[in-house]
Motif scaffolding. Sequence first.
Motif, mmCIF file in Angstrom:
data_model
loop_
_atom_site.group_PDB
_atom_site.id
_atom_site.type_symbol
_atom_site.label_atom_id
_atom_site.label_comp_id
_atom_site.label_asym_id
_atom_site.label_seq_id
_atom_site.Cartn_x
_atom_site.Cartn_y
_atom_site.Cartn_z
ATOM 1 N N ASP A 204 -4.460 56.034 21.500
ATOM 2 C CA ASP A 204 -5.825 56.203 21.011
ATOM 3 C C ASP A 204 -6.745 56.598 22.161
ATOM 4 O OD1 ASP A 204 -8.668 55.207 20.277
ATOM 5 O OD2 ASP A 204 -7.581 55.150 18.374
ATOM 6 N N PRO A 205 -7.606 57.605 21.961
ATOM 7 C CA PRO A 205 -8.485 58.079 23.054
ATOM 8 C C PRO A 205 -9.417 57.007 23.610
ATOM 9 C CG PRO A 205 -8.490 59.634 21.216
ATOM 10 C CD PRO A 205 -7.772 58.419 20.742
ATOM 11 N N HIS A 208 -7.597 52.346 27.234
ATOM 12 C CA HIS A 208 -7.314 52.748 28.619
ATOM 13 C C HIS A 208 -6.674 51.596 29.399
ATOM 14 C CE1 HIS A 208 -10.154 56.035 27.739
ATOM 15 N NE2 HIS A 208 -10.934 55.085 27.250
ATOM 16 N N LYS A 259 -1.953 61.049 26.485
ATOM 17 C CA LYS A 259 -3.116 60.871 25.611
ATOM 18 C C LYS A 259 -3.845 62.190 25.418
ATOM 19 C CE LYS A 259 -6.082 57.715 26.275
ATOM 20 N NZ LYS A 259 -6.990 56.696 26.837
ATOM 21 N N PRO A 260 -4.423 62.401 24.236
ATOM 22 C CA PRO A 260 -5.204 63.630 24.013
ATOM 23 C C PRO A 260 -6.367 63.717 25.014
ATOM 24 C CG PRO A 260 -4.840 62.444 21.947
ATOM 25 C CD PRO A 260 -4.385 61.541 23.041
ATOM 26 N N VAL A 261 -6.578 64.906 25.547
ATOM 27 C CA VAL A 261 -7.679 65.125 26.497
ATOM 28 C C VAL A 261 -8.957 65.378 25.715
ATOM 29 C CG1 VAL A 261 -8.542 66.593 28.351
ATOM 30 C CG2 VAL A 261 -6.097 66.053 28.215
ATOM 31 N N ILE A 262 -10.019 64.670 26.087
ATOM 32 C CA ILE A 262 -11.298 64.827 25.388
ATOM 33 C C ILE A 262 -12.100 65.933 26.066
ATOM 34 C CG2 ILE A 262 -13.486 63.701 24.821
ATOM 35 C CD1 ILE A 262 -11.948 61.090 24.589
ATOM 36 N N LYS A 296 -19.293 64.267 26.657
ATOM 37 C CA LYS A 296 -18.054 63.951 25.942
ATOM 38 C C LYS A 296 -18.266 63.137 24.665
ATOM 39 C CE LYS A 296 -14.660 64.267 29.640
ATOM 40 N NZ LYS A 296 -13.563 63.578 30.344
ATOM 41 N N TYR A 297 -19.272 62.264 24.649
ATOM 42 C CA TYR A 297 -19.430 61.339 23.523
ATOM 43 C C TYR A 297 -20.808 61.458 22.878
ATOM 44 C CZ TYR A 297 -15.292 59.212 25.615
ATOM 45 O OH TYR A 297 -14.047 58.997 26.121
ATOM 46 N N HIS A 318 -16.180 62.186 19.534
ATOM 47 C CA HIS A 318 -16.022 63.205 20.573
ATOM 48 C C HIS A 318 -15.703 64.513 19.866
ATOM 49 C CE1 HIS A 318 -11.703 62.508 20.007
ATOM 50 N NE2 HIS A 318 -11.989 61.231 20.091
ATOM 51 N N SER A 321 -12.820 64.422 17.375
ATOM 52 C CA SER A 321 -12.750 63.302 16.437
ATOM 53 C C SER A 321 -12.437 63.802 15.036
ATOM 54 C CB SER A 321 -14.074 62.535 16.412
ATOM 55 O OG SER A 321 -14.220 61.746 17.563
#
Length: 822
Positions: A204-205, A208, A259-262, A296-297, A318, A321
């Motif tokens: 999940d993005p 961490h 993990k997927p890059v945002i 990014k968010y 993001h 999403s």
Amino acid sequence: DAGSSVEEMEFNWDEYLEDTGATAAPHGSFKHVDTSLQNGFAPGMKLEVAVKSDQNTYWVATIITTCGQLLLLRYDGYGEDRKADFWCDILTADLHPIGWCEQNKKILKVPEGIKDKIPDQEEFLQRVLKGACSAPANLLEGLHRGKNPLDLIAPGSRLELQNMRDSLEAWIVNVVENVGGRLKLRYEGLEDLDKFDQWLFYLDPFLHQVGWAAQHGYSLQPPLAIRSLRSEADWQEILKKVKEEEEESSVPTDLFKDKPVIGVHSFSEGMKLEAVDPMAPFVISPATVLKVYNDKYFLIEMDDLRPERATSQRYVCHVTSAGIFPVQWSLKNGLHLSPPPGYPGQDFDWADYLKQCGAEAAPQSCFPLLTSDHGFKENMKLEAVNPVDPEEVCIATVTKLKDSYLWLQLEGSKKPVPECIVSVESMNIFPVGWCETNGYQLRPPRKAIVNKQKKIAVVQPEKQILSSRTVHDGLKNQELNSSDSVVINGKYCCPKIYFNHRCFSGPYLNKGRIAELPQSVGPGNCVLVLKEVLTLLINAAYKPSRVLRELQLDEEAAWHGHGETLKAKYKGKSYRATVEVVRTADRVADFCRKTCIKLECCPNLFGPQMVLDKCSENCSVLTKTKYTHYYGKRKNKRIGRPPGGHSNMEVAMKKPNKRRKRRKHFFVHKKKRSSTSVDNTPAGSPQGSGAEDEDDQDESELSHSLAQDRDKRKRKLRTFSFSDDENKPPSPKDIKMEVAEKLQLDSNPLEWSVADVVRFLKSTDCAPLARIFLDQEIDGQALLLLTLPTVQECMDLKLGPAIKLCHHIERVKLAFYQQFAN
């Protein structure tokens, strides 16, 4: 009554798919599951491996494919030749990274099998190792050796979770449970309070490793929902404790490399869009970009026009999403857009609404491009998380598709749930069999468990019947190659099990039916693969019930494996028994060999080793008598008698109004059955020995004339019995062959287009399969190249439909050779 027993309906994916006429969503469509199964090794990597024939020397090998802790390797120098490929276990094999031999003064020496192909060893090594990728040293040595990366996220591990209400904040979470990468997380400081627990996939993005927040300038604060449960001093003390224990509870940082890059977004505050609320993903509604945190968010709020609303539904997004769409997306795709609560009337109009709000629509360029190339289709089945109760994973049916989105109907949830809208890249959906493989409870469909019982007649066994265990076939009838993915769990992964058709099949197994079995089964979960292998063997027996009885678990013996309930059908009756199978890869070879010996066949008849030209047991020159002496059980009873003593086998009468399907064999010459004959088995087989099973004792005695007819036929069949040499085929003159109806073609199949192939199939009883040929663009030339293994592997068909299809393909081939070939 005394002759009956009640059996509760069990959920079985294979039977369920057959009953509903549905298909499973392809495993390759679940990218997050594929990623979770990677063990750090990849096809093409090279390493140094001890040479089997001389353990003091090593040679360079290339990884062909991986399966949990197992690697399929090929020594460099064999080129494209697959004959010498071999499986090895990372935990036990003598494997090392490139350069290890030179550092440790070990000898690199060309194996005997390819010595003549490599005249200059040094020149060859320089060439093959130039630019080569070595297997990582840390995966071959030390604590992480042979471990699936997911195993490193153990209960008690700590991670950091971004706040879904404010992405500039994060807090530490403890891993409570790890189910195949799906983590149950509890906020640090809540001890046994599970009210705020969350389930997230490890990729999940927003999840961490510990230390991420400090590295990226984010605030480490407990979420507002739990902040009042402790004083500020308590939270600081918890944070201090976490930092002291960081090293022992942390997980490796490279675990999150996939993990997927945002990416960077281009949304602005006040922009309007259409969105799906992730907490209740059942409708699409208008929403607003409430706040932009950084590049990014940003924060999305679901529009709510009610003046009395106390709280609003908002969440962090993001650029990639799921569940956010441009204005008018629903209208363009023929979908209903739910007006915001408090909106006057039901006919929602975006132009009026934007004017009324004085807002602008987020431009199309803000949104990622959607794709329909994902492998999902309507009516496909999968397993999905219930968004209302994330503890539940339910059976799900794809009811609708639009671009990269699925509409799923969940079955079996404790409380009925509307259709859910999910992205095809959602980490809350899983392939068929995922729960079973990872030991998690799948919610079965309600109709299969609501007090639904059936009565079956039972022949009372000599001793107490062991309770049946739930069986899930999951990966049934799948033949896999290096590019396939399969739901497995580390050490429980079984290598391919090969059926070595040239080997001696013994008195229990029908040589002709053995020849029809696929070349291999697996790789995959050990229990599922071995269960499939045993099921195929039972069905390939002269008397399936007898083989099932031979394999059944002895209640008084030491039980070291896993009990599976297997079934057999014979003469209109159904049998079931608990059979022991092993659960780990290191015991598979021994299990296969012992099972072969139990069935009095060659120990190499099936197992992880492929027999190429000659069997190491030299079984082809042994007669049945000699073979039984070497490997058999040397019972005092006649071969036709079943083993005495304990039996855990249940016998169920076949339903009277259910038609029995006759299995057709199109590729192996069979003896033609007599309509008046009762026993048509070759002499030397269990059925032809003159004795009946205990499970046949309830059958009426044969009339005198039928018995005479049977005896005459037996004497005739003995003239070409396989009893002296199972590998010697009967003379064609002695066998009457079943000849299929001759096909007359109007055109050369080599020139057929895809449409011509589809037209031909629609004229047969395989018409429902025509869609597959259309989708895969199979023309006449491709059709003539299809074989049974190819059809099963590439079209994902069960054995029965595959054989039926191949029958028609063989008819086309025969007509082609007779009419058009020179």
